[in-house]
Design a protein around this motif. Structure first.
Motif, short mmCIF file in Angstrom:
data_model
loop_
_atom_site.label_atom_id
_atom_site.label_comp_id
_atom_site.label_asym_id
_atom_site.label_seq_id
_atom_site.Cartn_x
_atom_site.Cartn_y
_atom_site.Cartn_z
N HIS A 1 0.78 -1.41 -0.23
CA HIS A 1 -0.05 -0.18 0.17
C HIS A 1 0.39 1.37 0.11
O HIS A 1 2.45 1.30 0.58
N VAL A 2 0.43 2.49 -0.61
CA VAL A 2 0.92 3.36 -0.20
C VAL A 2 0.69 4.53 0.77
O VAL A 2 -0.15 3.98 1.18
N VAL A 3 1.55 5.31 1.83
CA VAL A 3 1.28 5.77 2.85
C VAL A 3 -0.10 6.89 2.99
O VAL A 3 -1.05 5.52 3.50
N SER A 4 -1.00 6.82 1.68
CA SER A 4 -1.99 7.61 1.90
C SER A 4 -2.97 6.65 1.55
O SER A 4 -3.29 5.90 0.66
N SER A 5 -4.34 6.55 2.55
CA SER A 5 -5.00 5.95 1.81
C SER A 5 -5.79 6.36 1.02
O SER A 5 -6.41 5.03 0.29
N ALA B 1 3.70 -1.61 -10.83
CA ALA B 1 3.97 -0.75 -10.39
C ALA B 1 4.74 0.04 -9.91
O ALA B 1 6.38 0.58 -9.86
N LEU B 2 4.27 -0.67 -8.39
CA LEU B 2 5.28 0.38 -7.34
C LEU B 2 5.89 -0.59 -6.49
O LEU B 2 6.72 0.32 -6.09
N GLN B 3 6.58 -1.50 -7.26
CA GLN B 3 7.51 -2.75 -6.63
C GLN B 3 8.92 -1.61 -7.67
O GLN B 3 9.44 -1.46 -7.56
N LYS B 4 8.28 -1.06 -8.86
CA LYS B 4 9.14 -0.44 -9.59
C LYS B 4 9.62 0.53 -9.35
O LYS B 4 10.99 1.72 -9.68
N VAL B 5 9.20 1.45 -9.15
CA VAL B 5 8.66 3.61 -8.73
C VAL B 5 9.11 3.42 -7.59
O VAL B 5 8.85 3.07 -6.88
N GLN C 1 9.44 8.73 -5.81
CA GLN C 1 8.67 9.47 -7.30
C GLN C 1 7.11 8.78 -7.09
O GLN C 1 6.52 9.91 -7.19
N GLN C 2 6.96 8.19 -6.04
CA GLN C 2 5.31 7.61 -5.65
C GLN C 2 4.86 8.94 -4.84
O GLN C 2 3.75 9.22 -5.21
N ALA C 3 5.92 9.24 -3.62
CA ALA C 3 5.56 11.28 -3.64
C ALA C 3 5.28 11.92 -3.89
O ALA C 3 4.34 12.85 -3.66
N THR D 1 1.82 3.89 -13.02
CA THR D 1 2.47 2.60 -14.39
C THR D 1 3.15 3.65 -15.49
O THR D 1 3.75 2.65 -15.81
N GLN D 2 3.13 5.00 -15.74
CA GLN D 2 3.71 5.69 -17.14
C GLN D 2 5.21 5.38 -16.85
O GLN D 2 5.99 5.19 -17.25
N GLN D 3 5.55 5.96 -15.08
CA GLN D 3 6.70 5.61 -14.78
C GLN D 3 7.88 4.72 -15.00
O GLN D 3 8.42 4.23 -15.19
N ALA D 4 7.02 3.14 -14.40
CA ALA D 4 7.18 2.06 -13.81
C ALA D 4 7.17 1.30 -15.32
O ALA D 4 8.31 0.24 -15.68
N LYS D 5 7.28 1.99 -16.99
CA LYS D 5 6.67 1.42 -18.09
C LYS D 5 8.39 2.00 -18.79
O LYS D 5 8.72 1.48 -19.69
N THR D 6 8.81 3.54 -18.47
CA THR D 6 9.95 4.13 -19.04
C THR D 6 11.02 2.90 -17.93
O THR D 6 12.26 3.83 -18.12
#
Length: 121
Positions: free
Chosen positions: A10-14, A32-36, A40-42, A112-117
């Protein structure tokens, strides 16, 4: 014993949880979150929330543009400036409190776009 439980990060914010896609786990976002990176997520989360606040500000401005009369929405020379500041604060607070769901979809798209790059070796 519980069956069918899925452990997803999970991301920090609900408001930006992996399980927020139609009430079901979003495996594409989880991957995607595993790659970013968390940084960058924040940044994506802030960008998404700011975008929703900007959209809400535009919407609230249109809602109050035709109001005339007494009180805070009266028709005095300083009302326009005051009203624009008020709607800006309303929109920021509304977006930070969870908004209407625009930020969640924008965040998902950004991640998802960042994870693809990102190419992993």
């Amino acid at each position: 014993m519980q069956t069918g439980m899925i452990n997803t990060p999970h991301v920090v914010s609900s408001a930006f949880s992996v399980e927020s896609r139609n009430g079901r786990p979003d495996f594409e976002l989880a991957a995607a979150l595993q790659k970013v990176s968390p940084k960058q997520q924040a940044k994506a989360q802030k960008t998404a929330t700011d975008f929703e606040a900007m959209f809400l500000n535009s919407m609230f401005s249109q809602m109050t543009s035709g109001l005339k009369g007494e009180g805070p929405f009266g028709d005095t020379p300083g009302t326009g400036v005051w009203r624009s500041m008020l709607t800006e604060q309303y929109s920021k607070n509304f977006a930070n409190a969870g908004g209407v769901g625009i930020a969640t979809e924008v965040y998902r798209t950004l991640i998802t776009q960042q994870a693809k790059t990102i190419r992993r070796a």
